[in-house]
Write a protein that holds these residues in place. Structure first.
Motif, short mmCIF file in Angstrom:
data_model
loop_
_atom_site.label_atom_id
_atom_site.label_comp_id
_atom_site.label_asym_id
_atom_site.label_seq_id
_atom_site.Cartn_x
_atom_site.Cartn_y
_atom_site.Cartn_z
N VAL A 1 0.84 -1.20 0.00
CA VAL A 1 0.00 0.00 0.00
C VAL A 1 0.87 1.25 0.00
O VAL A 1 1.87 1.33 0.72
N CYS A 2 0.49 2.23 -0.81
CA CYS A 2 1.20 3.51 -0.82
C CYS A 2 0.28 4.60 -1.35
O CYS A 2 -0.42 4.39 -2.35
N GLY A 3 0.29 5.74 -0.67
CA GLY A 3 -0.49 6.88 -1.13
C GLY A 3 -1.64 7.27 -0.22
O GLY A 3 -2.51 8.07 -0.62
N LEU A 4 -1.64 6.79 1.00
CA LEU A 4 -2.75 7.08 1.90
C LEU A 4 -2.87 8.56 2.23
O LEU A 4 -3.98 9.10 2.35
N GLU A 5 -1.74 9.25 2.38
CA GLU A 5 -1.80 10.68 2.67
C GLU A 5 -2.44 11.46 1.52
O GLU A 5 -3.08 12.49 1.73
N LEU A 6 -2.27 10.97 0.31
CA LEU A 6 -2.91 11.62 -0.83
C LEU A 6 -4.42 11.39 -0.82
O LEU A 6 -5.19 12.26 -1.23
N VAL A 7 -4.84 10.21 -0.36
CA VAL A 7 -6.27 9.95 -0.18
C VAL A 7 -6.85 10.95 0.82
O VAL A 7 -7.88 11.59 0.57
N ALA A 8 -6.17 11.09 1.95
CA ALA A 8 -6.66 12.00 2.99
C ALA A 8 -6.69 13.44 2.49
O ALA A 8 -7.66 14.18 2.73
N GLU A 9 -5.63 13.85 1.79
CA GLU A 9 -5.57 15.23 1.29
C GLU A 9 -6.64 15.50 0.25
O GLU A 9 -7.21 16.60 0.20
N THR A 10 -6.93 14.50 -0.57
CA THR A 10 -7.99 14.66 -1.57
C THR A 10 -9.32 14.95 -0.91
O THR A 10 -10.02 15.92 -1.26
N PHE A 11 -9.69 14.13 0.06
CA PHE A 11 -10.98 14.34 0.71
C PHE A 11 -10.97 15.58 1.60
O PHE A 11 -12.00 16.25 1.76
N ARG A 12 -9.81 15.95 2.12
CA ARG A 12 -9.69 17.17 2.93
C ARG A 12 -9.97 18.40 2.07
O ARG A 12 -10.66 19.33 2.51
N GLN A 13 -9.43 18.39 0.86
CA GLN A 13 -9.66 19.54 -0.01
C GLN A 13 -11.10 19.58 -0.54
O GLN A 13 -11.65 20.66 -0.76
N ILE A 14 -11.69 18.43 -0.74
CA ILE A 14 -13.09 18.38 -1.17
C ILE A 14 -14.02 18.88 -0.07
O ILE A 14 -14.94 19.67 -0.29
N ASP A 15 -13.74 18.40 1.16
CA ASP A 15 -14.64 18.72 2.28
C ASP A 15 -13.90 18.47 3.60
O ASP A 15 -13.75 17.31 4.02
N PRO A 16 -13.44 19.51 4.27
CA PRO A 16 -12.68 19.33 5.52
C PRO A 16 -13.48 18.64 6.63
O PRO A 16 -12.90 18.17 7.62
N ARG A 17 -14.80 18.57 6.47
CA ARG A 17 -15.63 17.94 7.51
C ARG A 17 -15.65 16.42 7.40
O ARG A 17 -16.11 15.72 8.32
N LEU A 18 -15.15 15.88 6.30
CA LEU A 18 -15.09 14.42 6.17
C LEU A 18 -14.10 13.84 7.18
O LEU A 18 -13.08 14.45 7.49
N THR A 19 -14.40 12.65 7.64
CA THR A 19 -13.50 11.94 8.54
C THR A 19 -12.85 10.80 7.77
O THR A 19 -13.53 9.90 7.26
N VAL A 20 -11.53 10.83 7.67
CA VAL A 20 -10.77 9.79 6.96
C VAL A 20 -9.91 9.06 7.98
O VAL A 20 -9.18 9.69 8.75
N ALA A 21 -9.99 7.74 7.99
CA ALA A 21 -9.19 6.93 8.92
C ALA A 21 -8.44 5.86 8.13
O ALA A 21 -9.00 5.24 7.22
N PHE A 22 -7.17 5.66 8.48
CA PHE A 22 -6.36 4.63 7.83
C PHE A 22 -6.42 3.35 8.67
O PHE A 22 -6.30 3.40 9.89
N LEU A 23 -6.54 2.24 7.99
CA LEU A 23 -6.55 0.93 8.65
C LEU A 23 -5.22 0.21 8.48
O LEU A 23 -4.99 -0.82 9.10
N VAL A 24 -4.37 0.75 7.63
CA VAL A 24 -3.00 0.25 7.42
C VAL A 24 -2.10 1.47 7.26
O VAL A 24 -2.57 2.61 7.28
N SER A 25 -0.82 1.22 7.10
CA SER A 25 0.14 2.30 6.85
C SER A 25 0.79 2.10 5.49
O SER A 25 0.82 0.99 4.96
N ASP A 26 1.34 3.18 4.93
CA ASP A 26 2.11 3.04 3.69
C ASP A 26 3.23 2.03 3.91
O ASP A 26 3.96 2.10 4.91
#
Length: 283
Positions: free
Chosen positions: A49-74
């Motif tokens: 797995v690689c790129g989780l921070e980009l997933v979080a940043e994508t949804f953060r820029q779309i809507d800062p109210r979204l809650t994003v949680a990682f279940l694994v690490s890069d």
């Protein structure tokens, strides 16, 4: 290697501008504003797995109210159907960010997964797997990060941080010097003494020119395994040796056993297959 927050923001903003543009017309036209959603992203094949921070940043820029949680690490291995992240909040926002988030995750996980396969093939040798500048324009920092997540080593970032005299440099220099390899090394050391100098050679004669010029790092271009082993013997530790050209998973172990220090693999970034992930909204 860590991803700079500024690079994250800039790259994600560009991707969203390209994809969302003036707005997600499908979602706006069909999904109620107050609709809520709980979603998860899961792998559909084995991968690193690689790129989780980009997933979080994508949804953060779309809507800062979204809650994003990682279940694994890069860098973690994921199995098919394994969940790697969850997203909760506005259903509209989740739908709008879905494709960009997955594109980043799939591309970078593909690079990390392929890199790890190469690294595992050379385990037990001293060879390190290097990336190249054969990257997607605008995404080099991300793709080189993915190489490190897969266990590889970054070569130069660009034209500014290391001298690498390639075949076309030598074609030009040959007009002025009968031994262009040695001339290139001497000129680089004289004009940029604080920068590491690497030079490409295509045969053992050019290798000797590079050694005579005092090269610290020599790229062995498209040599046979036997030629590389002989190059290692001749060099005897006087310079770092990098194998390049025709490297694939079937051949990389044999190359590593010649004794070279590095093996550069353009395929890590220029032709890698993306890993398949899916985002599912729970009913």
């Amino acid at each position: 290697m860590a991803l700079s927050p500024d690079i994250l923001k800039t790259v994600v903003a560009a991707a969203l501008a390209e994809d969302v543009g003036s707005g997600d017309v499908t979602t706006a036209a069909t999904i109620p504003e107050d609709a809520r959603g709980n979603a998860y992203i899961h792998a559909k094949e084995p991968c690193a797995v690689c790129g989780l921070e980009l997933v979080a940043e994508t949804f953060r820029q779309i809507d800062p109210r979204l809650t994003v949680a990682f279940l694994v690490s890069d860098g973690d291995r994921a199995k098919p159907k394994q969940r790697v992240a969850t997203i909760a909040g506005s259903a509209r926002s989740i739908l709008t960010g879905e494709r960009v988030a997955l594109n980043f995750l799939q591309r970078l996980s593909g690079i990390a997964t392929l890199t790890r396969a190469f690294v595992e093939r050379v385990a037990g040798t001293n060879a390190q797997i290097l990336d190249t500048r054969k990257t997607t324009p605008g995404l080099r920092a991300l793709e080189k990060y993915a190489v490190t997540v897969g266990g590889g080593t970054n070569h130069r970032k660009g034209l500014y941080d290391q001298i690498l005299v390639k075949d076309n440099h030598l074609v030009v220099l040959k007009r002025y010097h009968p031994q262009p390899v040695a001339a290139a090394v001497r000129a680089a050391k004289q004009n940029a003494p604080r920068i590491v100098t690497e030079v490409e050679v295509k045969d053992l004669d050019e290798l000797q020119q590079a050694l005579d010029g005092g090269a610290a790092w020599i790229l062995l271009d498209n040599m046979t395994d036997e030629e590389m082993a002989e190059a290692v013997r001749i060099t005897a530790g006087r310079a770092k040796l990098e194998a390049s050209g025709g490297v694939n998973l079937d051949r990389v172990a044999a190359i590593a056993h010649t004794g070279v220090d590095f093996i550069s693999v353009g395929a890590l970034t220029h032709s890698v297959r993306a890993v398949d992930f899916s985002l599912e909204i729970e009913e």
